[in-house]
Scaffold this active site. Structure first.
Site, short mmCIF file in Angstrom:
data_model
loop_
_atom_site.label_atom_id
_atom_site.label_comp_id
_atom_site.label_asym_id
_atom_site.label_seq_id
_atom_site.Cartn_x
_atom_site.Cartn_y
_atom_site.Cartn_z
N GLY A 274 89.56 50.78 32.97
CA GLY A 274 88.82 50.51 34.20
C GLY A 274 89.30 49.24 34.88
CB ALA A 275 88.68 46.36 35.63
CG MET A 276 92.78 42.81 31.42
SD MET A 276 91.93 43.09 29.84
CE MET A 276 91.88 41.40 29.23
CD GLU A 277 88.48 40.69 29.81
OE1 GLU A 277 88.58 41.86 30.23
OE2 GLU A 277 88.34 40.42 28.61
CG ASN A 278 94.41 39.89 33.55
OD1 ASN A 278 94.55 40.00 32.35
ND2 ASN A 278 94.62 40.89 34.40
CG HIS A 308 82.41 44.67 32.34
ND1 HIS A 308 81.82 45.40 31.34
CD2 HIS A 308 83.55 44.17 31.80
CE1 HIS A 308 82.55 45.32 30.25
NE2 HIS A 308 83.61 44.59 30.50
CD GLU A 309 86.70 43.84 33.93
OE1 GLU A 309 87.19 42.97 33.18
OE2 GLU A 309 86.38 44.98 33.52
CG HIS A 312 85.04 39.96 30.47
ND1 HIS A 312 84.59 39.83 29.19
CD2 HIS A 312 85.27 41.29 30.64
CE1 HIS A 312 84.54 41.03 28.62
NE2 HIS A 312 84.93 41.94 29.48
CD GLU A 331 85.25 43.91 26.60
OE1 GLU A 331 84.48 44.24 27.51
OE2 GLU A 331 86.37 43.43 26.84
ZN LIG Z 1 85.25 44.03 29.33
#
Ligand SMILES: [Zn+2]
Length: 852
Positions: A274-278, A308-309, A312, A331
């Site tokens: 879905g996505a990534m929290e860089n 959500h991201e 993070h 998470e």
């Molecule tokens: Zn996550």
């Protein structure tokens, strides 16, 4: 530890002797637009300390070749020190300067630096994705989350491109057909959180500012990007609105200023998750840029991911787990905060309904596999880690945090989070660090709570038990708890009765702690027996809701009459669990959907009813009833489609459901008529995505030709169109189509991740059981080779996707067991996947028996 794996033990030892100060990474991706070029030049300079001078350690690097390795001015021979996955370093000094020059490969699997060419305009796009351990595919590093360091990236790219990184760029220098981008030094972050996004991306910029308690003003530049050819569909306004609402919320609650400067959100092609929290450079799957009409559930889902991201940035990026055992520390929190902030800060007020009905379904399923695990897991190595991005770590963990908030109260929970950030900023933590602050703020002993909830696995069932007197009054209401060790549950019990006009409404709510195997609800004694007892009303705890007989009879007659949408969603979730547990025949569940789904107001719940009803038909219904059940569902879909309000989300959902269930000449004719414009449903726009859904239905039924599908691709010659046409071709009910789809994935590793997924999805059609029965044996025969030869991302898709899940027979179960018995020594992660498929199959066989 062989190959690409890395064990917890190795990571612990390495962190014991190494401390990393700074990376300088230079990537030259000017070769990217040339399809003949498969690699890019990667130069890494690392400044690190060692507490064991004279000792040895290793770097991680997955690269086709290494040009040079220089340690403290000493040239090491790559042929001697590099084995394809690691660079061996010995003779360490106290302070070390290391330079590695390597040729790294562009990725087609979404792992590392992914390269994508847009069929619309031929433009090339790059982005990185690393979690848990693929930064080593792009630059040499110490790949483990607790060796945080500061990074300075420079990237040389084609002159027409923009480049994004975790930090802002400080200089861009042109040199002929290339430009070199230099970025500011990052905060201390883990390797898996670094990011580079490069290409001719379309960008929308905005700005967020906020006055902090000390009177200073925090300025956060915002950007949202997508491919150029998606720009006409890019609703950046909505994305940035949610972004600002989230930044307001998290600053209010976390009391720690956003620590990463700017905030870019990049929507990228062929993304695996879905996505990534860089930090400062979040990547999202570009399917969140909607090309056609979607329901509000899709907007809600996207907003949830954005939040959500963002959560993070604090839980995960600022404070990071020490090792993957504590992945839940980020998470579970991000998942919980995503829904929590959505309700408090945005227009999406039904997030808890979605959470109860959909997110938790994921947790219940995962938690009943034989492979389930405690929320705090035992992660021996990277293969374990890769499989733990699962329903336990996300959804069960988030459910348990929701329960924790009910247990300690909201104020203690957030105050605990605030202290946690201040105390551990830019550091790494384990479970105990979090419990310490929560015990401080709540004044409660959380060790016992954590032992019961975080360190055990499995889901409890809560069942009401009612005794009544001759006048229908409750003499005793008790809650029975079973399914593993009893846990302490803070729950609300809802008592529901019929109103004069037939609605089912709550007449009483009793909140209490349910502790042992049987808990008496003293307050209920003396009340009239209600029509429905709903344990876990308001969804405070994590459990399977069961019913007494009277309550179940009430639901069978009138589930749709429950007026409260959350209570209704819980009831739907409960009857779905009964169906999965072979306690309610699949045909009864399908009957409930046919009767009451038309009354369902929540669009997300409706769409999940559609998925579950179809799933019940395909694998839980007795095979001899399947045809009849299919006709009923399809007929129901046509009726509801025609009854739905023109142009509504509900209308679109029923149209898609019809595409999934249509059968027989008359309905296929209707689908074709909608495609060709000879049939019309008032208000239903047959846009491109819906067109592909209709084509898929026709293709799977054998009612679409290769020429027609080619013509549709001509009409929609985009990345999405290519995927969907691939899926349609693989769905055609011919031996040739099945063989081609199978072979394209199994016999070759040429296809990118997105097309692997499309081929598998097209191949696996529920109503083509005879056609695909012959693939069960080759499936088991190929497993070990696939696991050994493919990247883990692709191997996971093949193992899960080609499992013969529609061959619900004792023979398939026996073949699965035979493989498991004969392969005790196979990779544990591979065995885990097969065990989970086996469990789904055994569950289907039990459900089918119950449906007879
Ligand atoms: Zn996550």
């Amino acid at each position: 530890m062989p190959g690409k794996n890395l064990s917890r033990e190795e990571a612990r030892e390495r962190a014991g002797i190494i401390g990393v100060e700074r990376y300088r990474v230079h990537l030259d991706v000017t070769s990217a637009p040339d399809p003949e070029k498969s690699t890019f030049l990667s130069t890494t300079e690392i400044a690190f300390r060692s507490s064991a001078p004279g000792g040895a350690t290793f770097l991680d690097l997955l690269a086709p070749s290494v040009r040079s390795v220089t340690l403290n001015g000493r040239e090491l021979d790559p042929a001697q020190v590099f084995d394809g996955t690691r660079v061996r370093l010995d003779g360490l000094a106290e302070r070390n300067e290391l330079t590695v020059v390597a040729d790294c490969a562009y990725s087609r699997t979404g792992e590392g630096l992914h390269r994508f060419v847009d069929p619309v305009d031929g433009e090339t796009y790059l982005y990185t994705h690393y979690e848990p351990a693929d930064a080593r595919r792009v630059f040499a590093n110490f790949e483990q989350p607790d060796l945080k360091a500061r990074y300075v990236f420079t990237v040389t790219a084609p002159a027409a491109w923009d480049v994004y990184n975790n930090a802002v760029h400080t200089a861009v220098e042109a040199d002929g057909s290339a430009r070199t981008w230099t970025f500011a030094e990052t905060q201390p972050i883990s390797t898996y959180l670094t990011a580079v996004v490069a290409g001719p991306y379309h960008v929308v910029r905005d700005h967020y500012s906020r006055e902090l308690p000390d009177g200073t003003v925090l300025e956060i530049p915002l950007a949202a990007t997508c491919r150029r050819s998606l720009a006409p569909y890019f609703d950046a306004d909505e994305i940035l609105t949610v972004t600002k609402q989230g930044l307001d919320f998290f600053h209010d609650e976390f009391d720690y200023p956003y620590p990463f400067g700017k905030y870019d959100q990049c929507f990228v092609p062929e993304y695996n998750i879905g996505a990534m929290e860089n930090p400062g450079c979040v990547t999202f799957r570009e399917e969140f840029v909607f090309r056609s009409k979607v329901t509000d559930a899709a907007y809600e889902g996207r907003a949830n991911v954005i939040l959500h991201e963002m959560a993070h940035m604090w839980f995960g990026d600022l404070v990071t787990m020490k090792w993957w055992d504590d992945l839940w520390l980020k998470e579970s929190f991000a998942d919980f905060m995503g829904s929590f902030s959505q309700i408090e800060a945005t227009r999406y007020r039904s997030a808890w309904i979605t959470f109860a009905n959909q997110r938790k379904a994921w947790a219940y399923r995962q938690d009943q596999f034989p492979t389930t695990h405690p929320i705090t897991a035992d992660i021996r190595d990277l293969e374990d880690a890769k499989l733990n991005f699962d329903g336990i770590t996300y959804a069960k963990g988030a459910s348990v945090l929701k329960q924790l908030v009910a247990y300690v109260g909201r104020d203690a929970f957030f105050e605990g989070a605030r202290r946690y950030f201040k105390k551990h900023a830019f550091g790494n933590t384990v479970l105990g660090d979090l419990l310490d602050v929560l015990e401080e703020t709540s004044g409660r002993d959380l060790k016992t709570w954590a032992a019961a909830w975080l360190q055990t696995s499995g889901v409890n069932s809560l069942t009401p038990q009612l005794l009544t007197d001759g006048e229908g009054r409750i003499t005793e209401l008790a809650i029975l708890q079973d399914g593993g060790e009893p846990r302490p549950h803070r729950v609300a019990i809802g008592l529901y009765d019929r109103t004069a006009d037939g609605a089912l409404v709550r007449s009483d709510r009793i909140e209490l702690d349910v502790t042992g195997a049987r808990t008496v609800v003293a307050e209920a004694a003396g009340r009239p027996r209600p029509a429905l007892v709903l344990v876990n009303d308001d969804d405070l705890t994590y459990c399977k809701i069961r019913f007494d007989e009277v309550s179940l009879a009430t639901l069978r007659e009138g589930l749709g009459d429950i007026t409260d949408p959350l209570a209704r969603a819980l009831a739907w979730s409960a009857v779905w669990n009964l169906t999965r547990d072979a306690l309610m025949p699949a045909r009864d569940y399908i009957g409930l959907v046919l009767r009451f789904a038309g009354q369902e107001s929540d669009i997300g719940v409706l769409q999940s009813l559609h998925r579950q009803a179809k799933g019940a038909l395909d694998v839980y219904a007795a095979p001899e009833w399947r045809a009849e059940g299919g006709r009923l569902l399809a007929r129901g879909a046509v009726t509801e489609l025609r009854a739905a309000a023109p142009g509504s989300d509900h209308q679109l959902a029923w149209a898609r459901f019809l595409a999934q269930t249509a059968q027989g000449a008359e309905q296929l004719q209707l689908l074709r008529g909608l495609l060709e414009g000879t049939a019309r449903i008032d208000g239903l726009d047959i846009d491109q995505e819906l067109r592909w859904s209709l084509w898929l239905a026709l293709a799977a039924a054998g009612d679409a030709s290769g020429e027609e599908l080619a013509a549709e691709l001509e009409r929609d010659n985009t990345a999405s169109g290519r995927r969907q046409q691939t899926q349609c071709l693989a769905a055609l009910p011919t031996p040739g189509a099945k063989a081609a789809a199978w072979s394209s994935v199994v016999d070759s590793d040429e296809l990118p991740n997105a097309l692997v997924e499309a081929q598998i999805a097209g191949f696996a059609q529920p109503d083509q059981r005879e056609l695909t029965a012959g693939y069960a044996a080759p499936y088991f025969a190929m497993l070990e080779d696939i696991w050994a030869q493919r990247s883990i991302e692709i191997a996971m898709r093949i193992v899960g996707g080609f499992f013969p899940r529609f061959q619900t027979t004792p023979e398939t179960l026996a073949a699965t067991d035979a493989w498991l018995t004969a392969h005790e020594g196979a990779a544990p992660a591979l065995r885990r996947l097969v065990l989970e498929c086996r469990d789904d199959l055994a569950r289907a066989l039990a459900a089918q028996a119950a449906d007879r």
